[in-house]
Design a protein around this motif. Sequence first.
Motif, PDB file in Angstrom:
ATOM      1  N   VAL A  93       1.129  13.953   4.923  1.00  0.00           N
ATOM      2  CA  VAL A  93      -0.124  13.228   5.157  1.00  0.00           C
ATOM      3  C   VAL A  93       0.052  11.743   4.834  1.00  0.00           C
ATOM      4  CG1 VAL A  93      -2.513  12.965   4.351  1.00  0.00           C
ATOM      5  CG2 VAL A  93      -1.612  15.237   4.867  1.00  0.00           C
ATOM      6  N   LEU A  94       0.695  11.470   3.707  1.00  0.00           N
ATOM      7  CA  LEU A  94       0.928  10.085   3.307  1.00  0.00           C
ATOM      8  C   LEU A  94       1.754   9.355   4.368  1.00  0.00           C
ATOM      9  CD1 LEU A  94       2.146   9.026  -0.220  1.00  0.00           C
ATOM     10  CD2 LEU A  94       2.999   7.953   1.826  1.00  0.00           C
ATOM     11  N   GLN A 128       1.313   4.283  -2.926  1.00  0.00           N
ATOM     12  CA  GLN A 128       1.032   5.689  -2.634  1.00  0.00           C
ATOM     13  C   GLN A 128       2.253   6.570  -2.888  1.00  0.00           C
ATOM     14  OE1 GLN A 128      -0.385   5.284   1.394  1.00  0.00           O
ATOM     15  NE2 GLN A 128      -2.516   5.243   0.745  1.00  0.00           N
ATOM     16  N   ARG A 152       0.830  -1.211   0.000  1.00  0.00           N
ATOM     17  CA  ARG A 152       0.000   0.000   0.000  1.00  0.00           C
ATOM     18  C   ARG A 152       0.861   1.257   0.000  1.00  0.00           C
ATOM     19  NH1 ARG A 152      -2.509  -3.206   3.710  1.00  0.00           N
ATOM     20  NH2 ARG A 152      -1.627  -2.048   5.441  1.00  0.00           N
ATOM     21  N   HIS A 175       2.239  10.147   7.490  1.00  0.00           N
ATOM     22  CA  HIS A 175       1.580  10.105   8.801  1.00  0.00           C
ATOM     23  C   HIS A 175       0.789   8.810   8.988  1.00  0.00           C
ATOM     24  CE1 HIS A 175      -0.225  11.587  12.472  1.00  0.00           C
ATOM     25  NE2 HIS A 175      -1.390  11.208  12.006  1.00  0.00           N
ATOM     26  N   GLY A 176       0.206   8.322   7.919  1.00  0.00           N
ATOM     27  CA  GLY A 176      -0.572   7.085   8.009  1.00  0.00           C
ATOM     28  C   GLY A 176       0.262   5.860   8.331  1.00  0.00           C
ATOM     29  N   TYR A 177       1.580   5.973   8.196  1.00  0.00           N
ATOM     30  CA  TYR A 177       2.464   4.832   8.429  1.00  0.00           C
ATOM     31  C   TYR A 177       3.437   5.071   9.571  1.00  0.00           C
ATOM     32  CZ  TYR A 177       0.587   3.286   4.032  1.00  0.00           C
ATOM     33  OH  TYR A 177      -0.280   2.896   3.045  1.00  0.00           O
TER      34      TYR A 177
END
Length: 135
Positions: free
Chosen positions: A84-85, A15, A11, A87-89
């Motif tokens: 933002v990208l 991205q 994933r 931050h999700g990980y």
Amino acid sequence: MQAAGTDAWSRFSSQVARWLGRGDAQSEQGELERLRDSASELLSAGQAEHVRLHHEALWQERIERLLETLGDLERRQAAEELRVLLHGYARPADGTGTAVGRDVNVRADNGSIAANVLNGGAHIGRPSMPDPSQG
């Protein structure tokens, strides 16, 4: 780079490739192939720290180079998109999360409790009997 070979990596790399491609499908595909190559090398290297550090530096340089090609406004927007990208990980700043390089197995046996992260208390024992008025 520590998640290479996991579902999260799949994933994440998609991205990142999309972010690096900046709307160009051919460029995105090339970046995805480079990310897959990095993952393959990292998996082949096992725990070799120098290989991980090399790939981290390589991707940091690619990202910095891309940002340098953008105008001020577009650079700020791209940097925010990347924040933002990522931050999700990212692992929580308070240290409550777990960062791992491969698999995590959490097991309990003999009536015990096992948790990777436990927020709040835990109690082992027989549940209390409900009040008869509760049915």
